[in-house]
Design a protein around this motif. Structure first.
Motif, PDB file in Angstrom:
ATOM      1  N   ILE A 199       0.843  -1.192   0.000  1.00  0.00           N
ATOM      2  CA  ILE A 199       0.000   0.000   0.000  1.00  0.00           C
ATOM      3  C   ILE A 199       0.881   1.245   0.000  1.00  0.00           C
ATOM      4  O   ILE A 199       1.996   1.232   0.533  1.00  0.00           O
ATOM      5  CB  ILE A 199      -0.947   0.027   1.218  1.00  0.00           C
ATOM      6  CG1 ILE A 199      -0.139   0.045   2.533  1.00  0.00           C
ATOM      7  CG2 ILE A 199      -1.904  -1.153   1.182  1.00  0.00           C
ATOM      8  CD1 ILE A 199      -0.995   0.248   3.772  1.00  0.00           C
ATOM      9  N   PRO A 200       0.398   2.336  -0.597  1.00  0.00           N
ATOM     10  CA  PRO A 200       1.162   3.590  -0.540  1.00  0.00           C
ATOM     11  C   PRO A 200       1.031   4.223   0.841  1.00  0.00           C
ATOM     12  O   PRO A 200       0.052   3.990   1.560  1.00  0.00           O
ATOM     13  CB  PRO A 200       0.485   4.455  -1.606  1.00  0.00           C
ATOM     14  CG  PRO A 200      -0.906   3.931  -1.671  1.00  0.00           C
ATOM     15  CD  PRO A 200      -0.824   2.466  -1.407  1.00  0.00           C
ATOM     16  N   MET A 201       1.999   5.002   1.238  1.00  0.00           N
ATOM     17  CA  MET A 201       1.953   5.683   2.526  1.00  0.00           C
ATOM     18  C   MET A 201       1.076   6.929   2.434  1.00  0.00           C
ATOM     19  O   MET A 201       1.001   7.578   1.396  1.00  0.00           O
ATOM     20  CB  MET A 201       3.369   6.084   2.969  1.00  0.00           C
ATOM     21  CG  MET A 201       4.271   4.930   3.330  1.00  0.00           C
ATOM     22  SD  MET A 201       5.907   5.506   3.850  1.00  0.00           S
ATOM     23  CE  MET A 201       6.661   3.967   4.352  1.00  0.00           C
ATOM     24  N   GLY A 202       0.428   7.254   3.547  1.00  0.00           N
ATOM     25  CA  GLY A 202      -0.327   8.499   3.625  1.00  0.00           C
ATOM     26  C   GLY A 202      -1.762   8.375   3.183  1.00  0.00           C
ATOM     27  O   GLY A 202      -2.217   7.339   2.680  1.00  0.00           O
ATOM     28  N   GLU A 203      -2.516   9.465   3.405  1.00  0.00           N
ATOM     29  CA  GLU A 203      -3.919   9.551   2.981  1.00  0.00           C
ATOM     30  C   GLU A 203      -4.763   8.423   3.573  1.00  0.00           C
ATOM     31  O   GLU A 203      -5.694   7.922   2.949  1.00  0.00           O
ATOM     32  CB  GLU A 203      -4.028   9.536   1.446  1.00  0.00           C
ATOM     33  CG  GLU A 203      -3.312  10.678   0.747  1.00  0.00           C
ATOM     34  CD  GLU A 203      -3.907  12.041   1.100  1.00  0.00           C
ATOM     35  OE1 GLU A 203      -5.109  12.105   1.376  1.00  0.00           O
ATOM     36  OE2 GLU A 203      -3.144  13.023   1.098  1.00  0.00           O
ATOM     37  N   ASP A 204      -4.429   8.024   4.797  1.00  0.00           N
ATOM     38  CA  ASP A 204      -5.181   6.972   5.486  1.00  0.00           C
ATOM     39  C   ASP A 204      -5.276   5.671   4.696  1.00  0.00           C
ATOM     40  O   ASP A 204      -6.234   4.904   4.823  1.00  0.00           O
ATOM     41  CB  ASP A 204      -6.596   7.455   5.831  1.00  0.00           C
ATOM     42  CG  ASP A 204      -6.582   8.519   6.926  1.00  0.00           C
ATOM     43  OD1 ASP A 204      -5.675   8.472   7.767  1.00  0.00           O
ATOM     44  OD2 ASP A 204      -7.470   9.382   6.923  1.00  0.00           O
ATOM     45  N   THR A 205      -4.265   5.389   3.875  1.00  0.00           N
ATOM     46  CA  THR A 205      -4.302   4.150   3.086  1.00  0.00           C
ATOM     47  C   THR A 205      -4.144   2.911   3.961  1.00  0.00           C
ATOM     48  O   THR A 205      -4.419   1.796   3.503  1.00  0.00           O
ATOM     49  CB  THR A 205      -3.186   4.156   2.026  1.00  0.00           C
ATOM     50  OG1 THR A 205      -1.937   4.437   2.656  1.00  0.00           O
ATOM     51  CG2 THR A 205      -3.468   5.191   0.946  1.00  0.00           C
TER      52      THR A 205
END
Length: 728
Positions: free
Chosen positions: A603-609
């Motif tokens: 998963i990508p980091m940030g944006e509540d991922t």
């Protein structure tokens, strides 16, 4: 100074499949075994040295009362006095480093006097006395005793050590070490090639008959695959599931050779994601790579003379391709034309390095070692037959490619085998429903019924069969080698026993069993063929009374059943055998523990991922019947692990790598990221703020049963464990 690795060459997380052995060594270091001696026996290339080095690091970091000492012998080029002196220095240096809790001292290159100045005051007396003895003693034998007696000088002053001797070979010091350490209150390990160490320990002037024995086995298939996956990431060499399995099978789970393959691929900028690429890299290794150098080192150890090596290779090649059977030792001696001492030494080295298998007066090449056989064929064709290198390399590459799918097919068949030898071994005069072994009766009464209905009817079955008491089992190939041309050795077995455990000639019986292939019910033709083959085994071995037992996946046709009846043989389906295993309570003996289910995602980091990962985790946990409360705890811990990775790693690719592993007992979640490692920045507990962020490790540890933090080559991995049946 704390270093991640002290003597170890790899991180603890990269030491695959060796937890049992490492823990056994740690128990021995703690004095929990009945004997002070432990023999660590291993086939070549299974990673003995790394296990000992990892054990050293564990003991060094734990800083308990036992000081670890690791010492590796050299195969040649060193006198006994030089070896003893090197041990005394290593013992002194490692003692000082441990007592000072400073691993940097292990890099110290000064003389022993300078080292002794660094010793803690409580060790000053015995270290000074040791150095005096080394500097003044001129008698070589006394000097050796003084050096290897260093642990006892330390013990007399209250310093208890754990000494690990590695790479023991044909050195004459083996007897001396046994004599010095036998019966002493200092736990020690003698490690090396299993044939040499074991034979030396139970012979000679001082015998270690009471020594504990720890056998290092090849990695299992799953651990071999995991090692390949780790090396794939380490060296940035692509693999896939098919090539991963091929590598594990072709190298017979030998971690040294698997490492060689990945190192070679990385150096050449190649990948291992097709059978062609695997075999291309492997062939290059056989003709001049690390694998070739490994075997060349063994022949160099035997003799530096090129003609002597050529003669030995010729004999080995001939045994592989022409004789294909054990040869008399006398014929080898005659052919090699060496004096008695050199010949005995050559044979001993070949046997210890497991190039040959040596009995009292017969020699046999280890033909099951694929790498060895390929190396011998290639070297013989180039050196003795003087064939073109291009021709030899090209043909051997083609042979390897043809062999690869055949090897995998054979492996899959072997993996699906029932385990006849193990099953027969639990026969012990049990009285069972005859329908469990007789397919005709099973087909008539039980075929097509639900398992619960079969179990109920079997419990009320009146027609019974009494199994023999089996006292010895072996693969059929051990009695009759030609049968290996027809089937894998695991799919056929011979069991010797007695009908009613009366132990008389009249009561003696032999069961000869085999699994046979058939998509439908086995035909009469196939059944007759296998009955003939198994009867041949009985005749060759002069078995007077025997019972044939065939197992076919779907049972036997009516005509085949008639053939079996005419020979007083038994025929069973795979379903019957599964029921037999359950009835005998042999499931744990025969069936491997189910492999854990694994799920991976990035998963990508940030944006509540991290919530994407949480939703996936919830679905996985529900599927595996985790309680709602446990699922909530796991979800919260996962969120915190992902947030920590995002906020503190300075990750260059801004990605989080997740792996969920679930078995019948637990779920293990690995949360990995690239970027700053734990060793690169000071870790601290982050105090919680008013929101959900900032709870960090403290919250994870409260929510999960186990939390581990590991630094990897380029980042950090947090491992969260929750047990399925543990109260939260």
């Amino acid at each position: 100074m704390k270093r991640e690795k002290i003597l170890a060459r790899v991180l603890p997380s990269d030491l695959i499949g060796r937890t049992r052995e490492t823990e056994a060594l740690l128990r021995h270091a703690a004095g929990k075994n009945r004997s002070s001696a432990l023999l660590l026996l291993s086939a070549p290339g299974l990673g003995t040295s790394e296990i000992l080095r990892q054990t050293y690091d564990r003991l060094f970091h734990s800083q308990n009362e036992t000081l670890p000492v690791y010492f590796s012998f050299k195969n040649s080029g060193e006198t006994d006095r030089e070896t003893a002196s090197r041990f005394a220095r290593a013992f002194l240096q490692q003692t000082v480093a441990f007592r000072r809790k400073d691993a940097r001292i292990l890099d110290f290159v000064g003389d022993p006097d300078e080292l002794s100045q660094l010793a803690v005051p409580s060790d000053g007396y015995w270290t000074d006395r040791l150095i005096e003895a080394l500097e003044s003693e001129t008698d070589d034998h006394v000097f050796v005793q003084n050096c290897f007696g260093a642990p006892f000088r330390a013990l007399a002053s209250g310093a208890r050590s754990f000494v690990m001797f590695d790479d023991l070979s044909e050195s004459g010091l083996f007897d001396e070490i046994q004599k010095i350490f036998a019966g002493a209150d200092v736990p020690f390990v003698l490690a090396g090639n299993r044939r040499f160490v074991f034979e030396s320990a139970i012979s000679g002037k001082t015998r270690l008959d009471d020594a504990e024995i720890l056998r290092l086995e090849p990695l299992d298939f799953a651990d071999s695959g995991l090692l390949a996956e780790n090396l794939s990431q380490k060296y940035d060499v692509k693999i896939n599931e098919q090539t991963r399995d091929l590598i594990a099978v072709q190298f017979d789970a030998n971690p040294t050779f698997i490492n060689f393959l990945f190192q070679a691929a990385a150096e050449n900028g190649a990948h291992l994601d097709t059978f062609h690429r695997v075999e291309q890299t492997y062939t290059d290794e056989i003709f001049g790579g690390r694998i070739a150098k490994y075997f060349e080192g063994i022949f160099d150890e035997i003799s530096a003379d090129a003609e002597t090596q050529k003669s030995i290779v010729g004999l080995l090649f001939e045994a592989l391709t022409i004789q294909k059977e054990k040869a008399p030792v006398a014929s080898w001696k005659k052919r090699l034309n060496l004096n008695e001492s050199d010949f005995r030494r050559a044979i001993a080295i070949l046997n210890a390095r497991e190039i040959i298998r040596l009995t009292t007066n017969r020699v046999e090449v280890m033909s099951e070692n694929v790498c060895l056989c390929d190396y011998l064929r290639g070297r013989f064709r180039l050196e003795s037959a003087a064939e073109s290198r291009a021709l030899v390399v090209g043909e051997m590459l083609a042979e390897s490619l043809k062999r690869a799918p055949q090897s995998m097919a054979k492996f899959y068949r072997r993996s699906s085998a029932i385990g006849l030898r193990e099953l027969l071994s639990v026969f012990d005069c049990q009285e069972l429903p005859a329908a469990l072994l007789d397919y005709a009766k099973f087909k008539e009464k039980y075929k097509g019924l639900e398992p619960a209905e079969i179990a109920e009817k079997l419990a009320n079955e009146t027609e019974k069969i009494v199994l023999p008491q089996i006292v010895y089992t072996a693969h059929t190939a051990a009695f009759y080698p030609p049968i290996e041309k027809l089937t894998e050795k695991e799919r056929s077995a011979v069991a010797l026993g007695f009908e009613e455990s009366k132990y008389t000639d009249e009561d003696e019986t032999v069961w000869i069993a085999a699994e046979i292939d058939s998509k439908l019910e086995a035909s009469a033709e196939v059944t007759e063929f296998w009955c003939d083959r198994l009867e041949m085994v009985a005749h060759v071995c002069n078995f007077a009374r025997y019972k044939l037992w065939l197992i076919a996946p779907e049972g036997f046709s009516p005509e085949a059943l008639n053939s079996l009846a005419s020979r007083n043989a038994l025929g069973s389906s795979r379903k019957q055998v599964d029921l037999l295993i359950e009835t005998l309570g042999a499931h744990d003996l025969l069936k491997e523990k189910p492999q854990a289910d694994e799920y991976e995602m990035i998963i990508p980091m940030g944006e509540d991922t991290e919530m994407i990962a949480v939703h996936a985790l919830e679905e996985i946990a529900r599927r595996h019947h985790f309680a709602p409360k446990a699922i909530t705890q796991i979800k919260t811990a996962l969120v915190e692990a992902c947030i920590n990775a995002t906020e503190h790693s300075l990750s260059p690719d801004r990605k989080i790598y997740l792996k969920f592993t679930i078995d019948a007992e637990k779920i293990v979640i690995a949360v990995s990221n690239r970027g700053l490692r734990l060793a690169d920045k000071k870790t601290r507990e982050i105090e919680p703020d008013e929101g959900r962020r900032g709870w960090g490790l403290k919250l994870m540890k409260k929510l999960m049963d186990e939390v581990k933090l590991e630094t990897v080559d380029d980042g950090t991995c947090v491992i969260l464990t929750k047990y399925l049946n543990r109260e939260s």
